[in-house]
Write an enzyme that holds these catalytic residues in place. Structure first.
Site, PDB file in Angstrom:
ATOM      1  N   CYS A  85      -9.462  -1.954   3.864  1.00 40.21           N
ATOM      2  CA  CYS A  85      -8.544  -1.180   4.694  1.00 40.21           C
ATOM      3  C   CYS A  85      -9.344  -0.109   5.424  1.00 40.21           C
ATOM      4  CB  CYS A  85      -7.477  -0.544   3.814  1.00 40.21           C
ATOM      5  SG  CYS A  85      -6.245   0.415   4.727  1.00 40.21           S
ATOM      6  N   HIS A 126       0.076  -6.631   3.874  1.00 43.37           N
ATOM      7  CA  HIS A 126      -0.761  -5.434   3.704  1.00 43.37           C
ATOM      8  C   HIS A 126      -0.154  -4.261   4.472  1.00 43.37           C
ATOM      9  CE1 HIS A 126      -4.674  -3.297   3.176  1.00 43.37           C
ATOM     10  NE2 HIS A 126      -4.263  -2.695   4.279  1.00 43.37           N
ATOM     11  N   GLU A 127       0.230  -4.499   5.721  1.00 41.23           N
ATOM     12  CA  GLU A 127       0.771  -3.406   6.538  1.00 41.23           C
ATOM     13  C   GLU A 127       2.146  -2.971   6.032  1.00 41.23           C
ATOM     14  OE1 GLU A 127      -1.480  -2.094   8.096  1.00 41.23           O
ATOM     15  OE2 GLU A 127      -2.809  -3.820   8.271  1.00 41.23           O
ATOM     16  N   HIS A 130       1.748  -0.532   3.297  1.00 44.44           N
ATOM     17  CA  HIS A 130       1.495   0.826   3.801  1.00 44.44           C
ATOM     18  C   HIS A 130       2.806   1.575   4.020  1.00 44.44           C
ATOM     19  CE1 HIS A 130      -2.754   1.582   4.536  1.00 44.44           C
ATOM     20  NE2 HIS A 130      -2.903   0.333   4.956  1.00 44.44           N
TER      21      HIS A 130
END
Length: 136
Positions: A85, A126-127, A130
């Site tokens: 990241c 993954h995003e 976040h």
């Protein structure tokens, strides 16, 4: 505008708030910042550039896709992997799904639903993590 990448773990660990039409500048900033980091980045969440809003951008190879208020509604075929990241140093182990369905608004705030597979699905997951304050 190209923004600096946030590395503050406390900030990144907070859940993002729902985005709306008033957040259009964040979309522009995400696009500009992803393009500026394209050699080392394939996706980005708004909190990575300082905004606690539920907006992500994903490089689909030929186009960068904006997703506003994305929600993963289905997950199939889990697998273990490692990810890096821009906001963190090194790589970390995580579990992802080979196929996901996501409900979201496009950059014009039209509601849509789409299935993503393989590497693109991994980036989206993954995003979305976040946005939940999950740091991988």
């Amino acid at each position: 505008m190209v923004k600096e990448i946030v590395k503050d773990i406390f900030f990144l660990g907070q859940k993002s708030l729902e985005a709306n039409v008033e957040d259009k500048q964040i979309i522009i900033d995400l696009k500009d910042t992803l393009v500026a980091n394209r050699e080392r980045c394939v996706g980005m969440a708004a909190n990575m550039i300082g905004y606690k809003k539920r907006i992500i951008i994903v490089n689909m190879g030929f186009v960068n896709m904006i997703m506003v208020n994305p929600v993963i509604t289905k997950k199939k075929m889990p697998y273990d992997t490692e990810e890096g990241c821009l906001s963190l140093t090194g790589v970390r182990k995580t579990t992802r799904y080979k196929e996901i369905e996501v409900s979201y608004q496009d950059e014009h705030f039209r509601q849509t639903k789409q299935v993503f597979k393989d590497y693109i699905a991994q980036i989206v997951q993954h995003e979305c993590d976040h946005l939940e304050g999950i740091i991988i």
